[in-house]
Scaffold this motif. Structure first.
Motif, PDB file in Angstrom:
ATOM      1  N   GLU A  35       0.885  -1.131   0.111  1.00  0.00           N
ATOM      2  CA  GLU A  35      -0.595  -0.524   0.167  1.00  0.00           C
ATOM      3  C   GLU A  35       0.950   1.361  -0.096  1.00  0.00           C
ATOM      4  OE1 GLU A  35      -3.466   1.675  -0.250  1.00  0.00           O
ATOM      5  OE2 GLU A  35      -3.017   0.052  -0.339  1.00  0.00           O
ATOM      6  N   ASN A  36       2.081   1.305   0.773  1.00  0.00           N
ATOM      7  CA  ASN A  36       2.582   2.529   0.719  1.00  0.00           C
ATOM      8  C   ASN A  36       3.506   2.503  -0.549  1.00  0.00           C
ATOM      9  OD1 ASN A  36       2.288   2.871   2.924  1.00  0.00           O
ATOM     10  ND2 ASN A  36       4.064   1.840   4.585  1.00  0.00           N
ATOM     11  N   LEU A  37       3.798   1.267  -1.330  1.00  0.00           N
ATOM     12  CA  LEU A  37       4.388   1.781  -3.111  1.00  0.00           C
ATOM     13  C   LEU A  37       3.134   1.790  -3.825  1.00  0.00           C
ATOM     14  CD1 LEU A  37       7.092   1.001  -4.142  1.00  0.00           C
ATOM     15  CD2 LEU A  37       5.611  -1.231  -5.082  1.00  0.00           C
ATOM     16  N   LYS A  38       2.216   1.905  -3.454  1.00  0.00           N
ATOM     17  CA  LYS A  38       0.730   2.092  -3.800  1.00  0.00           C
ATOM     18  C   LYS A  38       0.941   3.567  -4.128  1.00  0.00           C
ATOM     19  CE  LYS A  38      -3.696   1.495  -4.884  1.00  0.00           C
ATOM     20  NZ  LYS A  38      -4.868   0.943  -4.375  1.00  0.00           N
ATOM     21  N   LYS A  39       0.846   3.714  -3.056  1.00  0.00           N
ATOM     22  CA  LYS A  39       1.320   5.653  -2.750  1.00  0.00           C
ATOM     23  C   LYS A  39       2.135   5.876  -3.287  1.00  0.00           C
ATOM     24  CE  LYS A  39      -2.024   5.663   1.804  1.00  0.00           C
ATOM     25  NZ  LYS A  39      -2.074   5.491   2.930  1.00  0.00           N
ATOM     26  N   ARG A  40       3.210   6.019  -3.165  1.00  0.00           N
ATOM     27  CA  ARG A  40       4.497   6.684  -3.725  1.00  0.00           C
ATOM     28  C   ARG A  40       4.499   6.840  -5.106  1.00  0.00           C
ATOM     29  NH1 ARG A  40       7.135   3.319  -0.298  1.00  0.00           N
ATOM     30  NH2 ARG A  40       8.044   2.038  -1.290  1.00  0.00           N
ATOM     31  N   CYS A  41       4.035   5.432  -5.944  1.00  0.00           N
ATOM     32  CA  CYS A  41       3.485   5.689  -7.399  1.00  0.00           C
ATOM     33  C   CYS A  41       2.324   6.793  -7.641  1.00  0.00           C
ATOM     34  CB  CYS A  41       3.678   4.347  -7.772  1.00  0.00           C
ATOM     35  SG  CYS A  41       4.854   2.861  -7.568  1.00  0.00           S
ATOM     36  N   ILE A  42       1.804   6.684  -6.963  1.00  0.00           N
ATOM     37  CA  ILE A  42       0.846   7.573  -7.407  1.00  0.00           C
ATOM     38  C   ILE A  42       1.181   8.771  -7.490  1.00  0.00           C
ATOM     39  CG2 ILE A  42      -1.598   8.630  -6.457  1.00  0.00           C
ATOM     40  CD1 ILE A  42      -2.477   6.157  -6.231  1.00  0.00           C
ATOM     41  N   ASP A  43       2.081   9.548  -6.052  1.00  0.00           N
ATOM     42  CA  ASP A  43       2.469  10.716  -6.142  1.00  0.00           C
ATOM     43  C   ASP A  43       3.614  10.741  -7.003  1.00  0.00           C
ATOM     44  OD1 ASP A  43       1.531  11.364  -3.717  1.00  0.00           O
ATOM     45  OD2 ASP A  43       3.274  10.742  -2.434  1.00  0.00           O
ATOM     46  N   SER A  44       4.753   9.582  -7.656  1.00  0.00           N
ATOM     47  CA  SER A  44       4.508  10.089  -8.913  1.00  0.00           C
ATOM     48  C   SER A  44       3.856  10.324  -9.908  1.00  0.00           C
ATOM     49  CB  SER A  44       6.192   8.558  -9.157  1.00  0.00           C
ATOM     50  OG  SER A  44       6.806   8.271  -8.535  1.00  0.00           O
ATOM     51  N   ILE A  45       2.848   9.938 -10.107  1.00  0.00           N
ATOM     52  CA  ILE A  45       1.917  10.183 -11.439  1.00  0.00           C
ATOM     53  C   ILE A  45       1.761  11.443 -11.742  1.00  0.00           C
ATOM     54  CG2 ILE A  45      -0.267   9.803 -12.337  1.00  0.00           C
ATOM     55  CD1 ILE A  45      -0.411   6.885 -11.519  1.00  0.00           C
ATOM     56  N   ARG A  46       1.044  11.823 -10.242  1.00  0.00           N
ATOM     57  CA  ARG A  46       1.219  13.523 -10.192  1.00  0.00           C
ATOM     58  C   ARG A  46       2.504  14.208 -10.305  1.00  0.00           C
ATOM     59  NH1 ARG A  46      -0.515  11.669  -4.754  1.00  0.00           N
ATOM     60  NH2 ARG A  46      -3.699  11.397  -4.727  1.00  0.00           N
ATOM     61  N   THR A  47       3.761  14.382  -9.704  1.00  0.00           N
ATOM     62  CA  THR A  47       4.835  14.987 -10.422  1.00  0.00           C
ATOM     63  C   THR A  47       4.832  14.592 -11.818  1.00  0.00           C
ATOM     64  OG1 THR A  47       5.414  14.016  -8.367  1.00  0.00           O
ATOM     65  CG2 THR A  47       7.337  14.850 -10.021  1.00  0.00           C
ATOM     66  N   ALA A  48       4.826  13.713 -12.642  1.00  0.00           N
ATOM     67  CA  ALA A  48       4.243  13.429 -13.764  1.00  0.00           C
ATOM     68  C   ALA A  48       3.501  13.911 -14.427  1.00  0.00           C
ATOM     69  CB  ALA A  48       4.738  11.843 -14.244  1.00  0.00           C
ATOM     70  N   THR A  49       2.793  14.475 -14.036  1.00  0.00           N
ATOM     71  CA  THR A  49       1.389  15.184 -14.887  1.00  0.00           C
ATOM     72  C   THR A  49       1.401  16.174 -14.694  1.00  0.00           C
ATOM     73  OG1 THR A  49      -0.279  12.781 -14.159  1.00  0.00           O
ATOM     74  CG2 THR A  49      -1.348  15.545 -15.146  1.00  0.00           C
ATOM     75  N   ARG A  50       2.203  17.154 -13.971  1.00  0.00           N
ATOM     76  CA  ARG A  50       2.557  18.443 -13.697  1.00  0.00           C
ATOM     77  C   ARG A  50       4.238  18.702 -14.230  1.00  0.00           C
ATOM     78  NH1 ARG A  50       2.304  17.563  -8.432  1.00  0.00           N
ATOM     79  NH2 ARG A  50       4.565  17.333  -7.699  1.00  0.00           N
ATOM     80  N   GLN A  51       4.628  18.061 -14.626  1.00  0.00           N
ATOM     81  CA  GLN A  51       5.876  18.858 -15.544  1.00  0.00           C
ATOM     82  C   GLN A  51       5.742  18.078 -16.782  1.00  0.00           C
ATOM     83  OE1 GLN A  51       8.827  15.122 -14.171  1.00  0.00           O
ATOM     84  NE2 GLN A  51       9.006  16.385 -12.378  1.00  0.00           N
ATOM     85  N   TYR A  52       4.553  16.937 -17.231  1.00  0.00           N
ATOM     86  CA  TYR A  52       4.205  16.970 -18.840  1.00  0.00           C
ATOM     87  C   TYR A  52       3.922  18.798 -18.819  1.00  0.00           C
ATOM     88  CZ  TYR A  52       2.035  15.087 -22.743  1.00  0.00           C
ATOM     89  OH  TYR A  52       1.330  15.663 -23.801  1.00  0.00           O
ATOM     90  N   GLY A  53       2.771  19.321 -18.197  1.00  0.00           N
ATOM     91  CA  GLY A  53       1.912  20.513 -18.106  1.00  0.00           C
ATOM     92  C   GLY A  53       3.284  21.046 -18.291  1.00  0.00           C
ATOM     93  N   SER A  54       4.299  21.581 -17.689  1.00  0.00           N
ATOM     94  CA  SER A  54       5.083  22.590 -17.884  1.00  0.00           C
ATOM     95  C   SER A  54       5.979  22.328 -19.111  1.00  0.00           C
ATOM     96  CB  SER A  54       6.128  22.698 -16.218  1.00  0.00           C
ATOM     97  OG  SER A  54       5.401  22.544 -15.777  1.00  0.00           O
ATOM     98  N   SER A  55       6.023  21.218 -19.206  1.00  0.00           N
ATOM     99  CA  SER A  55       6.864  21.197 -20.590  1.00  0.00           C
ATOM    100  C   SER A  55       5.551  21.609 -21.605  1.00  0.00           C
ATOM    101  CB  SER A  55       7.110  19.864 -21.087  1.00  0.00           C
ATOM    102  OG  SER A  55       6.143  18.650 -21.414  1.00  0.00           O
ATOM    103  N   GLN A  56       4.696  20.953 -21.964  1.00  0.00           N
ATOM    104  CA  GLN A  56       3.661  21.960 -23.016  1.00  0.00           C
ATOM    105  C   GLN A  56       3.797  22.844 -23.225  1.00  0.00           C
ATOM    106  OE1 GLN A  56       0.484  19.029 -21.302  1.00  0.00           O
ATOM    107  NE2 GLN A  56      -0.360  18.337 -23.260  1.00  0.00           N
ATOM    108  N   VAL A  57       3.590  23.424 -21.645  1.00  0.00           N
ATOM    109  CA  VAL A  57       3.338  25.540 -22.044  1.00  0.00           C
ATOM    110  C   VAL A  57       4.931  25.798 -22.217  1.00  0.00           C
ATOM    111  CG1 VAL A  57       3.447  26.941 -20.215  1.00  0.00           C
ATOM    112  CG2 VAL A  57       2.134  25.357 -20.616  1.00  0.00           C
TER     113      VAL A  57
END
Length: 458
Positions: A294-316
């Motif tokens: 469960e802790n690993l799953k939470k860390r992976c989901i946090d990584s999704i949030r980070t990657a999504t923000r980074q992708y948005g920044s790269s698009q801008v």
């Protein structure tokens, strides 16, 4: 009129909604320009607009590619998109191109693009991977910036003069072009720039279609990041984990059949799957207890949030730099309209109404408003780009090296700032004093030598 509407922007800003609004208002059809949304069976991970939100509007190039297929190269997408644009117009409808893979949209919007900026080449780069597997073919590309620069000075000294010695990415890109084409990047850029200048002089225009409007749906960074975090949570609730598990099971099946799937290409690089891969691998190994999983799953989901923000920044960043530069070269920055989507409640006032008024003005051949006039955000962002263009009219920067300070500056402006700086002036004074001392001692040595030769004391 042969009009074309393009909707660009970062993920999560409301591009798809605006496209549906405009298509509903002006009898349009939508062409998807997002590479990941072309894959079928993964509507959540790839963020496809739900069917119930499409308002019956036909969506082309959406959910049309099998899971195992590679992402379309730029040339293939451009060819199919242009065919669809002609087909939509032939039925008296308005084509609307929408998507976040800006390699794709820019190749359709402009006639001729520089290498790496939406090239017309059928074998042009895939989105997300400008030049895949080049380091395997040319191992030198994995070298240090110093080695890369030395090689670039050897094969293309003109490009070497443009880049800062520490800017490994740009140096590497110039070498990639040379290795792949067998020609110097500086020659290719010069030729394409000449073609652009000739097109401008002939008044042919660089936009592929004269009546083009580009809507940039944008939001303040802090607001967008919070929205993207909430969006990831929503995707989890809608079934993102189940879709990712389906992809993981697919890989396991292929592996059991002795088939190795390249996970560095296609849908396997989509945000949401690769971040969860460690979790599904741990589930397969069955070595972690429930709490650890469960802790690993939470860390992976946090990584999704980070990657999504980074992708948005790269698009801008793409829009601010490459799209703006292409529009500037075409003298068409007035065709880019920034729509502020920071306020969800203000959609009608800030997005829907102004965009519809602008399209209606184009159809009625009336003047369209100054893009900076639409909102405070538009005035700030677009005004800054215009000012930057006035202060830096020549984008072909040259690097200047100060041997005295052992520093390299990119561009004449930075060079002049360095020359006026305290550090350089101090180094110059120190160098002058050293030169005076050296001259003094050389003079003493010469006098001593003369005295020795004449047999007298100096």
């Amino acid at each position: 009129m042969n009009p074309l509407i393009a909707v660009v922007g970062a993920t999560g800003t409301g591009k798809s909604k605006l496209a549906v609004d405009l298509a509903s208002r002006f009898n349009g059809e939508i062409i998807n320009g997002d590479a990941m949304q072309m894959y079928r069976g993964l509507p959540i991970i790839t963020n496809q607009i739900p069917v119930e939100e499409r308002n019956g509007i036909p969506h082309h190039l959406l959910s049309c590619v099998d899971l195992e297929a590679e992402a379309w190269r730029i040339g293939r997408f451009k060819k199919e998109a242009l065919r669809l644009i002609d087909d939509i117009r032939s039925r008296g409808k308005l084509p609307i191109l929408v998507g976040g893979t800006h390699y794709y949209t820019q190749a359709v919007l402009f006639k001729d693009q520089l290498v790496g900026e939406g090239s017309d080449d059928e074998d042009g780069p895939e989105p997300f991977q400008e030049l895949p597997s080049t380091s395997d073919k040319w191992p030198i590309l994995e070298s240090s910036p110093e080695v890369l620069m030395e090689k670039l000075r050897e094969v293309d000294p003109v490009m070497a003069e443009r880049w800062h010695p520490k800017d490994a990415r740009k140096i590497r890109r110039s070498l990639e072009i040379y290795f792949q084409t067998g020609r110097r990047a500086s020659e290719i850029y010069a030729e394409q720039k000449l073609l652009k200048n000739e097109a401008v002089m002939k008044d042919e225009g660089l936009l592929r279609f004269e009546n083009t409007l580009i809507f940039w749906v944008h939001a303040e960074k802090e607001i967008l990041n919070a929205r993207l975090d909430a969006r990831v949570d929503g995707m989890i609730e809608q079934g993102l984990m189940a879709e990712a598990e389906t992809m993981s099971d697919y890989l396991q099946t292929k592996q059991s059949q002795g088939i190795e799937v390249d996970q560095t290409r296609g849908v396997w690089v989509s945000i949401g799957f690769k971040e969860l891969a460690p979790y599904f691998a741990a589930v397969q190994e069955a070595k972690l207890n429930e709490e650890e999983l469960e802790n690993l799953k939470k860390r992976c989901i946090d990584s999704i949030r980070t990657a999504t923000r980074q992708y948005g920044s790269s698009q801008v960043k793409w829009i601010r730099n490459k799209l703006w530069r292409a529009l500037s070269d075409a003298d068409m920055t007035r065709r880019l309209y920034l729509l502020d989507s920071s306020s969800v409640k203000g959609w009608d006032e800030c997005i829907a109404k102004p965009s519809e008024d602008i399209v209606q003005s184009m159809f009625e051949d009336r003047p369209t408003p100054d893009p900076k006039s639409l909102s405070k955000l538009a005035n700030t962002v677009l005004g800054a780009k215009e000012e930057q263009g006035r202060s830096q009219p020549n984008s072909d920067m040259q690097c200047f090296t100060c041997d005295m300070c052992n520093k390299t500056m990119a561009g004449e402006e930075q060079w002049n700032i360095h020359l006026k700086g305290y550090g350089h002036k101090r180094a110059a004074k120190s160098a002058a004093r050293k030169a005076e001392r050296d001259a003094y001692f050389r003079k003493r040595e010469l006098e001593a030598q003369k005295a020795s030769d004449s047999g007298t004391d100096p």
